[in-house]
Design a protein around this motif. Structure first.
Motif, PDB file in Angstrom:
ATOM      1  N   SER A 300      33.842  38.306  52.421  1.00 13.28           N
ATOM      2  CA  SER A 300      32.673  37.562  51.937  1.00 13.28           C
ATOM      3  C   SER A 300      33.113  36.617  50.828  1.00 13.28           C
ATOM      4  O   SER A 300      34.244  36.688  50.361  1.00 13.28           O
ATOM      5  N   LEU A 301      32.177  35.755  50.411  1.00 11.13           N
ATOM      6  CA  LEU A 301      32.477  34.791  49.352  1.00 11.13           C
ATOM      7  C   LEU A 301      32.246  35.491  48.010  1.00 11.13           C
ATOM      8  O   LEU A 301      31.167  35.418  47.425  1.00 11.13           O
ATOM      9  N   PRO A 329      35.746  34.292  54.032  1.00 10.13           N
ATOM     10  CA  PRO A 329      36.696  35.205  53.394  1.00 10.13           C
ATOM     11  C   PRO A 329      37.140  34.724  52.016  1.00 10.13           C
ATOM     12  O   PRO A 329      37.152  33.512  51.741  1.00 10.13           O
ATOM     13  N   THR A 330      37.481  35.696  51.187  1.00 17.02           N
ATOM     14  CA  THR A 330      38.046  35.430  49.862  1.00 17.02           C
ATOM     15  C   THR A 330      39.394  36.137  49.759  1.00 17.02           C
ATOM     16  O   THR A 330      39.491  37.331  50.071  1.00 17.02           O
ATOM     17  N   TYR A 338      37.325  47.389  42.369  1.00 17.69           N
ATOM     18  CA  TYR A 338      37.136  46.783  43.693  1.00 17.69           C
ATOM     19  C   TYR A 338      36.658  45.333  43.554  1.00 17.69           C
ATOM     20  O   TYR A 338      35.627  45.065  42.956  1.00 17.69           O
ATOM     21  N   ASP A 339      37.421  44.401  44.117  1.00 15.94           N
ATOM     22  CA  ASP A 339      36.978  43.017  44.356  1.00 15.94           C
ATOM     23  C   ASP A 339      36.642  42.230  43.096  1.00 15.94           C
ATOM     24  O   ASP A 339      35.899  41.247  43.152  1.00 15.94           O
ATOM     25  N   GLN A 346      39.403  30.623  49.289  1.00 15.73           N
ATOM     26  CA  GLN A 346      38.234  30.970  50.093  1.00 15.73           C
ATOM     27  C   GLN A 346      38.104  29.989  51.260  1.00 15.73           C
ATOM     28  O   GLN A 346      38.646  28.880  51.232  1.00 15.73           O
ATOM     29  N   ARG A 347      37.426  30.446  52.286  1.00 11.31           N
ATOM     30  CA  ARG A 347      37.041  29.580  53.395  1.00 11.31           C
ATOM     31  C   ARG A 347      35.555  29.798  53.611  1.00 11.31           C
ATOM     32  O   ARG A 347      35.036  30.892  53.343  1.00 11.31           O
TER      33      ARG A 347
END
Ligand SMILES: Nc1nc2c(c(=O)[nH]1)N[C@@H](CN(C=O)c1ccc(C(=O)N[C@@H](CCC(=O)O)C(=O)O)cc1)CN2
Ligand code: GAR
Length: 404
Positions: A300-301, A329-330, A338-339, A346-347
């Motif tokens: 996810s972004l 995606p990131t 986490y994250d 990113q895309r």
């Protein structure tokens, strides 16, 4: 003292064992092993038959026992107000000013920690061609210095003078990102070699698939199942990449501890760690031992739809339920949570009105394979530069004044 050494018939038709070992960059070793170390994973679907052979080996020299890494605390993130990163704070001398932002850029990763990780291995090993190819398996803290990986075909000018980086990829499930990275390394797109696959799901395909996608998908075509899902560890075994099971758990009693993992990664002289659908938290000791050297791909972004509970299809379900019109995606650096590490790339993909989580997952995954390979290629070529406010940028391969 004895270990199990699995011999498999890896060579393809007409291929010599040595050529095969060079093709799959597999060490041909038999080595002393410490008692009680995690057994390696027996290759399951290797092309030939696997023959199980018990061999007695001399006890390891005392120096091999449990040398522990001395992790250094990561340098503090430079304060956004800092004029420049504190000396020795893990950033190399300024590399350049970026006209567009007026900020200054520094290099990374932290050379001190890297030097510590590169401390020469004290493991001695006996390397001799095996009669029938070698499946693999290093025992964690007695892993012998690997077979010098053959230079991947397709090496080009970029790779001249660039030391090939040694990569450990962590997966829990299907491993399509792992396969994309491995193929990029073999083709020369990534100037590196995958020297270890680390997984918490060494081979239980059902559990792994359930884990990653959160529901059973029984009854559909097995080929699709293997292609779409649980094959990270299988791909590693097929390609002679050592599989290390981490962490130890009821379902994976053969797993190793965090200390043993640190030791194994140091013995393997791993430069970078790449999480690719790995579902366990990376312990802080590992984060500290590999500052600015662990990447993760999240579907996810970020910072949206990240954190505990957000993995696999759960992410895409939440994105769709939120009404978001875009996702993607990131790639980010990993810290102890986490994250929450620094975003590197990113895309963006559209979320369509009638998307199912699986359809969105497929669209995002296609972008993951590209953006992760690009990020890993930049990491291996030392093209990551850190803005003074701590944001990592990727320097263009073709135009050194261009960053993304
Ligand atoms: N120290 C870090 N470890 C990991 C990170 C990270 O950023 N820092 N990223 C994750 C990957 N990930 C998202 O990209 C992620 C994976 C798993 C979870 C999660 O909620 N896991 C469950 C357990 C799932 C299971 O064991 O089946 C949980 O912790 O309850 C969230 C995000 C990899 N490690
Ligand atoms: N939060 C972590 C997470 O959800 N990671 C996601 O797991 C999938 C793994 O697919 P793969 O095994 O085919 O590479 C990928 O979509 C990756 O972004």
């Amino acid at each position: 003292m004895s270990i199990l050494v699995y011999l498999c018939n890896i060579p393809q038709s007409g291929e010599s064992t040595l050529a095969c070992l060079q093709r799959v960059q597999i060490p041909s070793v038999s080595f002393p092993a410490a008692a009680g170390t995690a057994a390696c994973q027996r290759p399951r679907a290797a092309p030939g038959r696997c023959q199980r052979r018990r061999r007695s080996l001399p006890a390891p020299p005392p120096a091999v026992a449990r040398a522990r890494p001395s992790a250094t605390a990561p340098p503090p993130w430079p304060s956004p107000n800092a004029r420049s990163a504190p000396a020795g704070a893990g950033n190399l001398p300024m590399e350049a000013a970026v006209a567009s932002t007026g900020s200054r850029l520094c290099c990374s990763p932290n050379p001190v920690a890297k030097q510590q990780r590169r401390r020469s291995s004290r493991v001695s090993f006996v390397s001799r061609p095996q009669p029938r190819g070698v499946c693999c398996k290093c025992l964690p803290h007695s892993y012998a210095r690997g077979y010098a990986p053959a230079v991947a075909k397709g090496g080009d000018a970029r790779s001249v003078g660039v030391e090939r980086k040694r990569l450990a990829v962590f997966v829990s499930g299907g491993g399509s990102n792992f396969r994309a990275i491995h193929e990029a390394a073999l083709s020369g797109v990534v100037i590196g070699d995958v020297v270890a696959l680390v997984t918490d799901k060494p081979g239980d395909r059902d559990a792994c698939f359930l884990q990653l996608f959160g529901f059973p998908r029984w009854g559909f075509d097995v080929v699709e199942w293997i292609d779409a899902g649980c094959g990270g560890a299988e791909h590693a075994r097929h390609n002679g990449i050592p599989v290390v099971v981490f962490p130890k758990s009821k379902s994976s009693p053969e797993g190793i501890s965090a200390d043993e993992l640190l030791n194994a990664l140091r013995e393997l002289r791993v430069d970078f760690i790449l999480l690719a659908g790995y579902l366990k938290r990376i312990p802080i000791e590992l984060v500290q031992m590999y500052p600015k050297s662990i990447l993760n791909i999240h579907p996810s972004l970020l910072p949206a739809f990240g954190g505990k509970g957000y993995y696999g299809l759960k992410v895409h379900k939440a994105v769709i339920a939120s009404g978001a019109r875009y996702s993607g995606p990131t790639v980010h650096f990993v810290d102890e949570h986490y994250d929450t590490g620094r975003t590197l790339a990113q895309r963006v993909v559209p979320v369509l009105p009638n998307d199912t989580p699986e359809q969105l997952a497929t669209r995002v995954l296609q972008e993951e394979h590209q953006v992760y390979v690009e990020a890993v290629a930049a990491l291996c070529e030392d093209r990551i530069v850190w803005r003074e406010d701590g944001v990592p940028l990727i320097k263009s391969q073709t135009n050194p004044n261009e960053y993304t």
